[in-house]
Each structure stands twice: as C-alpha cells, then as structure tokens.
Design a protein around this motif. Sequence first.
Motif, PDB file in Angstrom:
ATOM      1  N   TYR A  66      40.607  44.678  44.633  1.00 36.71           N
ATOM      2  CA  TYR A  66      41.805  44.019  44.122  1.00 36.71           C
ATOM      3  C   TYR A  66      43.010  44.515  44.907  1.00 36.71           C
ATOM      4  O   TYR A  66      43.198  45.731  45.065  1.00 36.71           O
ATOM      5  N   ALA A  67      43.808  43.577  45.396  1.00 35.95           N
ATOM      6  CA  ALA A  67      45.064  43.888  46.101  1.00 35.95           C
ATOM      7  C   ALA A  67      44.852  44.902  47.229  1.00 35.95           C
ATOM      8  O   ALA A  67      45.658  45.813  47.428  1.00 35.95           O
ATOM      9  N   GLY A  69      42.691  47.252  47.407  1.00 37.82           N
ATOM     10  CA  GLY A  69      42.008  48.478  46.981  1.00 37.82           C
ATOM     11  C   GLY A  69      40.543  48.222  46.706  1.00 37.82           C
ATOM     12  O   GLY A  69      40.170  47.157  46.203  1.00 37.82           O
ATOM     13  N   ARG A 112      40.234  52.998  31.516  1.00 36.70           N
ATOM     14  CA  ARG A 112      41.666  53.020  31.803  1.00 36.70           C
ATOM     15  C   ARG A 112      41.984  53.606  33.173  1.00 36.70           C
ATOM     16  O   ARG A 112      42.834  53.076  33.903  1.00 36.70           O
ATOM     17  N   SER A 116      43.822  51.696  36.157  1.00 36.25           N
ATOM     18  CA  SER A 116      45.102  52.212  36.654  1.00 36.25           C
ATOM     19  C   SER A 116      45.080  52.398  38.165  1.00 36.25           C
ATOM     20  O   SER A 116      46.068  52.096  38.846  1.00 36.25           O
ATOM     21  N   ARG A 117      43.959  52.906  38.684  1.00 38.58           N
ATOM     22  CA  ARG A 117      43.867  53.101  40.130  1.00 38.58           C
ATOM     23  C   ARG A 117      43.989  51.785  40.880  1.00 38.58           C
ATOM     24  O   ARG A 117      44.534  51.734  41.989  1.00 38.58           O
ATOM     25  N   LEU A 118      43.463  50.722  40.284  1.00 39.91           N
ATOM     26  CA  LEU A 118      43.519  49.413  40.930  1.00 39.91           C
ATOM     27  C   LEU A 118      44.780  48.634  40.560  1.00 39.91           C
ATOM     28  O   LEU A 118      44.959  47.496  41.004  1.00 39.91           O
ATOM     29  N   LEU A 119      45.642  49.239  39.709  1.00 43.47           N
ATOM     30  CA  LEU A 119      46.892  48.611  39.276  1.00 43.47           C
ATOM     31  C   LEU A 119      46.629  47.273  38.596  1.00 43.47           C
ATOM     32  O   LEU A 119      47.296  46.266  38.863  1.00 43.47           O
ATOM     33  N   LEU A 120      45.660  47.269  37.686  1.00 48.21           N
ATOM     34  CA  LEU A 120      45.243  46.040  37.026  1.00 48.21           C
ATOM     35  C   LEU A 120      45.863  45.916  35.641  1.00 48.21           C
ATOM     36  O   LEU A 120      46.096  46.913  34.954  1.00 48.21           O
ATOM     37  N   VAL A 121      46.097  44.687  35.228  1.00 49.21           N
ATOM     38  CA  VAL A 121      46.485  44.363  33.857  1.00 49.21           C
ATOM     39  C   VAL A 121      45.586  43.226  33.401  1.00 49.21           C
ATOM     40  O   VAL A 121      45.046  42.472  34.225  1.00 49.21           O
ATOM     41  N   ASP A 124      44.185  39.746  35.232  1.00 49.08           N
ATOM     42  CA  ASP A 124      44.010  39.821  36.682  1.00 49.08           C
ATOM     43  C   ASP A 124      42.578  39.473  37.058  1.00 49.08           C
ATOM     44  O   ASP A 124      41.629  39.821  36.353  1.00 49.08           O
TER      45      ASP A 124
END
Length: 220
Positions: A66-67, A69, A112, A116-121, A124
């Motif tokens: 993702y993005a 990463g 979590r 968080s490492r992948l900056l996901l919400v 997504d």
Amino acid sequence: ALPILLSVMNGFDREMKERILNVVPHGFIDQQPAVNEWPILAEKVNAQPGVIASAPYIQSSALVTYAGGVEAIELQGVDPQAESKVSVVNDHMIVGSMEQLRPGEYGIVMGRILASRLLLVPGDKIRVTSPEVNITPMGVFTRSRNFTLVGVFEVGAQVDNTLALIHLNDAQKFLRKPGVQGLHVKTQDLYSASSIMNQIRVNLGDEFRVRDWSQTQGSL
C-alpha cells in the motif's frame, strides 16, 4: 522471599494467560492436502470433553502493498462466527468488526501495529500477494488481489504486528484451496490442552496431525 516469589510467578502466569496465550489457539488439527468436510470433523472434536469450540482456518504467508510500502504478513482465512468462539480478536476490535468479513467482498482485518506501519484507515484498498506462483504459457506470475480494510484489532501481543484475517471463502478462492487447512481448537483450560488434544489424536487416528499450543509455541 517466598511471598515475593509467589507474587512474581502468579503475575507471570496471569500475563501468560491474559496477554501472550490469550490469542493463541489451544489446539490445532490439520490434514494434508486439505480437510474437505470440516463441519463433520468439528462436530467430532466439539464432542470431546474439555473442548469449548473449534473453527476452520486456512493459513499462508503473504505480502501486502500500500502506498509504496510492503510488509510480510501472516494471512488467515476464517469463518467469522466460528472464529469468534475460539479467538479473542473480535473482542479487541478498535475499528470495525469480524462480522464485516463477508464472502465475496474481499474485506480484510489486521492488527493495529501493522495497519499503522502501512498508514491505513478503514476503507483503504491494499494489494495482497500470495507466495505461490501460477505457471502459464505466458510465463510465471504471482497471484495478487485487492482487499479492502474493514477492521483493526489490538490485543497487545505479537499478532498486532503480523496477523491479517480474511473470510474463509475468499481465502479458498484467493489461495486456490478446495477445503480448509484444519481447525483451531479452544479448550476449557489451556494448561490441560495437551492431554485433551492427545485424546483427540487417539480418537481421530493417524489421518490427522493434532498439536497443542505447547508444541506450536515451544519457546513459551
């Protein structure tokens, strides 16, 4: 010294039960290449004294992207209703729920720290790649598919860092598994799991591989 020692050991015992081993299945029953009639097997296992419940699963390593990463994950296909009876993950959801894993929708739930490492919400879309390859006349290709993040959990253990869950039916299609890998088993007392699983091994015979958490989590 004795009260201090007993306090330390009691605290360690509680920490093992409530945090470290709380998210580890007490027992595992596998069959190669697959368990095709898992409801029949689950009925036999659930009838064993000391067993609370069992749930089917498929497990594989995978990569999630993702993005820009990329993270290596432990991917598990589960039946949300059955898994909630053997796992505490659904009790520790901070966003969404296991019920949002619906067949055919390719939703995914993860820990979590991993999210968080992948900056996901939630909402997504991420790309999940299986380590298995497809060999075609055009060449060798990896198997990938987009999944939508529908939930995040936090249990305070290593699984927050590596575990991702998808629906069992989606896992069968994505990983091309005709049946399930086996069953997760929850017992009434995790310290009695060894004797309970040994009895299940005797009842089922050599056709199945039966293990308890003390074998899969040897360091603990």
